[in-house]
Design an enzyme around this catalytic site. Structure first.
Site, PDB file in Angstrom:
ATOM      1  N   LEU A  17       0.833  -1.212   0.000  1.00 45.51           N
ATOM      2  CA  LEU A  17       0.000   0.000   0.000  1.00 45.51           C
ATOM      3  C   LEU A  17       0.868   1.262   0.000  1.00 45.51           C
ATOM      4  CD1 LEU A  17      -2.508  -1.162   2.760  1.00 45.51           C
ATOM      5  CD2 LEU A  17      -2.961  -1.069   0.311  1.00 45.51           C
ATOM      6  N   LYS A  67      14.335  -7.172   5.902  1.00 44.02           N
ATOM      7  CA  LYS A  67      14.621  -6.172   6.942  1.00 44.02           C
ATOM      8  C   LYS A  67      15.929  -6.426   7.703  1.00 44.02           C
ATOM      9  CE  LYS A  67       9.893  -4.617   7.767  1.00 44.02           C
ATOM     10  NZ  LYS A  67       8.877  -4.279   8.756  1.00 44.02           N
ATOM     11  N   ALA A 136       7.214  -7.739  14.106  1.00 47.63           N
ATOM     12  CA  ALA A 136       6.416  -6.592  14.518  1.00 47.63           C
ATOM     13  C   ALA A 136       6.449  -6.441  16.045  1.00 47.63           C
ATOM     14  CB  ALA A 136       4.978  -6.747  14.028  1.00 47.63           C
ATOM     15  N   ASP A 159       9.881 -20.797  21.422  1.00 48.46           N
ATOM     16  CA  ASP A 159      11.282 -20.468  21.134  1.00 48.46           C
ATOM     17  C   ASP A 159      11.409 -19.030  20.633  1.00 48.46           C
ATOM     18  OD1 ASP A 159      11.955 -23.003  21.847  1.00 48.46           O
ATOM     19  OD2 ASP A 159      12.043 -23.783  19.797  1.00 48.46           O
TER      20      ASP A 159
HETATM   21  P1  NAP Z   1       5.310 -13.118  12.335  1.00 52.45           P
HETATM   22  O1  NAP Z   1       6.795 -12.880  12.222  1.00 52.45           O
HETATM   23  O2  NAP Z   1       4.675 -14.235  11.595  1.00 52.45           O
HETATM   24  O3  NAP Z   1       5.003 -13.284  13.912  1.00 52.45           O
HETATM   25  C1  NAP Z   1       3.744 -13.617  14.413  1.00 52.45           C
HETATM   26  C2  NAP Z   1       3.919 -14.601  15.576  1.00 52.45           C
HETATM   27  O4  NAP Z   1       2.638 -14.841  16.159  1.00 52.45           O
HETATM   28  C3  NAP Z   1       4.479 -15.974  15.160  1.00 52.45           C
HETATM   29  O5  NAP Z   1       5.497 -16.345  16.062  1.00 52.45           O
HETATM   30  C4  NAP Z   1       3.260 -16.868  15.278  1.00 52.45           C
HETATM   31  O6  NAP Z   1       3.611 -18.208  15.574  1.00 52.45           O
HETATM   32  C5  NAP Z   1       2.548 -16.234  16.435  1.00 52.45           C
HETATM   33  N1  NAP Z   1       1.142 -16.636  16.567  1.00 52.45           N
HETATM   34  C6  NAP Z   1       0.283 -17.069  15.622  1.00 52.45           C
HETATM   35  N2  NAP Z   1      -0.929 -17.309  16.158  1.00 52.45           N
HETATM   36  C7  NAP Z   1      -0.848 -17.017  17.481  1.00 52.45           C
HETATM   37  C8  NAP Z   1      -1.773 -17.066  18.581  1.00 52.45           C
HETATM   38  N3  NAP Z   1      -3.040 -17.454  18.429  1.00 52.45           N
HETATM   39  N4  NAP Z   1      -1.335 -16.683  19.797  1.00 52.45           N
HETATM   40  C9  NAP Z   1      -0.073 -16.294  19.964  1.00 52.45           C
HETATM   41  N5  NAP Z   1       0.859 -16.247  18.984  1.00 52.45           N
HETATM   42  C10 NAP Z   1       0.473 -16.593  17.749  1.00 52.45           C
HETATM   43  O7  NAP Z   1       4.515 -11.811  11.907  1.00 52.45           O
HETATM   44  P2  NAP Z   1       4.958 -10.256  11.980  1.00 52.45           P
HETATM   45  O8  NAP Z   1       5.715  -9.899  10.765  1.00 52.45           O
HETATM   46  O9  NAP Z   1       5.579  -9.978  13.312  1.00 52.45           O
HETATM   47  O10 NAP Z   1       3.524  -9.554  11.824  1.00 52.45           O
HETATM   48  C11 NAP Z   1       2.504  -9.793  12.767  1.00 52.45           C
HETATM   49  C12 NAP Z   1       1.242  -9.052  12.366  1.00 52.45           C
HETATM   50  O11 NAP Z   1       1.468  -7.654  12.422  1.00 52.45           O
HETATM   51  C13 NAP Z   1       0.734  -9.334  10.945  1.00 52.45           C
HETATM   52  O12 NAP Z   1      -0.671  -9.334  10.945  1.00 52.45           O
HETATM   53  C14 NAP Z   1       1.225  -8.141  10.155  1.00 52.45           C
HETATM   54  O13 NAP Z   1       0.424  -7.847   9.031  1.00 52.45           O
HETATM   55  C15 NAP Z   1       1.088  -7.052  11.212  1.00 52.45           C
HETATM   56  N6  NAP Z   1       1.958  -5.899  10.984  1.00 52.45           N
HETATM   57  C16 NAP Z   1       1.366  -4.677  10.907  1.00 52.45           C
HETATM   58  C17 NAP Z   1       2.127  -3.559  10.732  1.00 52.45           C
HETATM   59  C18 NAP Z   1       1.465  -2.222  10.652  1.00 52.45           C
HETATM   60  O14 NAP Z   1       2.091  -1.257  10.200  1.00 52.45           O
HETATM   61  N7  NAP Z   1       0.222  -2.104  11.078  1.00 52.45           N
HETATM   62  C19 NAP Z   1       3.530  -3.669  10.631  1.00 52.45           C
HETATM   63  C20 NAP Z   1       4.108  -4.934  10.725  1.00 52.45           C
HETATM   64  C21 NAP Z   1       3.303  -6.050  10.904  1.00 52.45           C
HETATM   65  P3  NAP Z   1       3.692 -19.255  14.333  1.00 52.45           P
HETATM   66  O15 NAP Z   1       4.707 -18.687  13.376  1.00 52.45           O
HETATM   67  O16 NAP Z   1       4.112 -20.516  14.992  1.00 52.45           O
HETATM   68  O17 NAP Z   1       2.304 -19.282  13.728  1.00 52.45           O
END
Ligand code: NAP
Length: 283
Positions: A17, A67, A136, A159
Site C-alpha cells: 500500500l 529487513k 512486529a 522459542d
Molecule cells: P510473524 O513474524 O509471523 O510473527 C507472528 C507470531 O505470532 C508468530 O510467532 C506466530 O507463531 C505467532 N502466533 C500465531 N498465532 C498465534 C496465537 N493465536 N497466539 C499467539 N501467537 C500466535 O509476523 P509479523 O511480521 O511480526 O507480523 C505480525 C502481524 O502484524 C501481521 O498481521 C502483520 O500484518 C502485522 N503488521 C502490521 C504492521 C502495521 O504497520 N500495522 C507492521 C508490521 C506487521 P507461528 O509462526 O508458529 O504461527
C-alpha cells in the site's frame, strides 16, 4: 532538477500500500518524485543495494523478507541509526548526498505515534500485553523499552518468544518482560492495560479473535496490528464492550510518514496519506 526516485523493496512486494500513500504525499507537498515497487529475491539483495545511487534511487522502504539482511548490509557499508541497530532490522533507507546508505527503522516510532494519536494511550508506567513475538512484536517492545511497568509476551511459538525476551533483556532491565502462555492471558489482563495483537490472526475473512471476548476486562485498550480490514473480530469484540480499540492502519500510516520526513526533511501530509491508504485498501 531530476525527478527523485523512491520505492518499497520486498519479495513479493506487489501488494504493498506504500506506493499509493507515498505518491499522494509527494504530490501534496509539490515534490517531484516517484515511488515504485522493487520486487527483489533474497539472492539479489546485495547486488541491488550495492548501486542505489547508480539507479537514481534516493530512498527505500524495506519490507519482508529483507529487513534483517538489509540492516546487515547498511551496517557494513553505510550508517545505521541507533534504534535500528538496537532492533537489528531496518525498514527505511535514505541515500545521502555522498551516495552513502543510512538505515532506519520507523516501525517502532510509527506504532508509538499511533498509540498516542489514535488510541490516546501513554504506555509509560502501564502494563502491555503483546500477542506474538515476530518482527512486529520485536519492533514494538524494543521501542517501548523501559517505558512500561511490565511487558507480557504470549506466542504459540515458545522459542520465538524466548528469543525476543533474550534480545530485549540484553538492552533493558531484567525481569520487566515476561513470557506467558497465550491460553493464560486472561489471568493477567487488567483494566488500564494495553493488549496488542502482533499475530497474523485477523487478516483472513473468517479468522476468530486470538483472545476470548470473556477475558477482556473493562477499561482495556486494544491495538490490533492487522490493517487489511476495517475491523478484525478482536476489534469488533472490544467495540461491543465499549473498549477503545483500533486496527494497525495508524501504525502503517505513521511508519510511512516518519520515512517520508527522513527522506525529504518536509513535514508529512498525514491526512492526505491516510486518505490514500484507505482508498488503496478498498481497491
Ligand atoms: P510473524 O513474524 O509471523 O510473527 C507472528 C507470531 O505470532 C508468530 O510467532 C506466530 O507463531 C505467532 N502466533 C500465531 N498465532 C498465534 C496465537 N493465536 N497466539 C499467539 N501467537 C500466535 O509476523 P509479523 O511480521 O511480526 O507480523 C505480525 C502481524 O502484524 C501481521 O498481521 C502483520 O500484518 C502485522 N503488521 C502490521 C504492521 C502495521 O504497520 N500495522 C507492521 C508490521 C506487521 P507461528 O509462526 O508458529 O504461527
Amino acid at each position: 532538477m531530476t525527478k527523485m526516485i523512491y520505492g518499497v523493496l520486498g519479495h513479493p512486494a506487489g501488494h504493498s500500500l506504500s506506493p499509493a500513500m507515498q505518491n499522494a504525499a509527494f504530490r501534496a507537498q509539490g515534490i517531484d518524485a516517484e515511488y515504485g515497487v522493487y520486487d527483489v529475491a533474497p539472492e539479489g539483495l546485495e547486488d541491488f543495494l550495492s548501486n542505489l545511487p547508480g539507479k537514481g534511487i534516493a530512498g527505500l522502504n524495506v519490507t519482508i523478507p529483507h529487513k534483517i539482511k538489509a540492516k546487515e548490509f547498511v551496517e557494513k557499508h553505510g550508517i545505521l541509526d541507533a534504534f535500528a541497530k538496537k532492533l537489528g532490522a531496518i525498514n527505511t533507507i535514505k541515500v545521502d548526498d555522498d551516495g552513502k546508505l543510512c538505515g532506519f527503522n520507523t516501525d517502532g516510532p510509527g506504532f508509538y505515534r499511533s498509540l498516542i494519536e489514535d488510541l490516546k494511550f501513554e504506555p509509560e508506567g502501564k502494563t502491555v500485553f503483546v500477542l506474538g513475538s515476530g518482527g512486529a512484536a520485536m519492533a514494538i517492545v524494543m521501542y517501548l523499552g523501559n517505558g512500561p511497568k511490565r511487558i507480557f509476551i504470549a506466542d504459540v511459538d515458545k522459542d520465538k518468544a524466548a528469543a525476543l525476551k533474550l534480545h530485549y533483556d540484553g538492552y533493558y532491565d531484567k525481569s520487566r518482560l515476561s513470557i506467558v502462555d497465550p491460553a493464560d492471558i486472561g489471568k493477567y489482563l487488567g483494566p488500564n492495560d494495553l493488549l496488542v495483537n502482533a499475530t497474523p490472526i485477523g487478516m483472513k475473512d473468517q479468522d476468530p479473535s486470538p483472545v476470548a471476548k470473556e477475558v477482556l476486562p473493562r477499561g482495556l485498550r486494544v491495538y490490533d496490528l492487522v490493517y487489511n480490514r476495517p475491523a478484525t473480530q478482536l476489534v469488533k469484540d472490544a467495540g461491543s464492550m465499549k473498549l477503545h480499540a483500533v486496527t494497525g492502519l495508524g501504525m502503517l500510516l505513521y511508519q510511512g510518514a516518519i520515512a517520508f520526513e527522513i527522506w525529504t526533511g518536509a513535514k508529512a501530509p498525514v491526512a492526505v496519506m491516510k486518505k490514500a491508504l484507505k482508498e488503496a485498501l478498498k481497491s
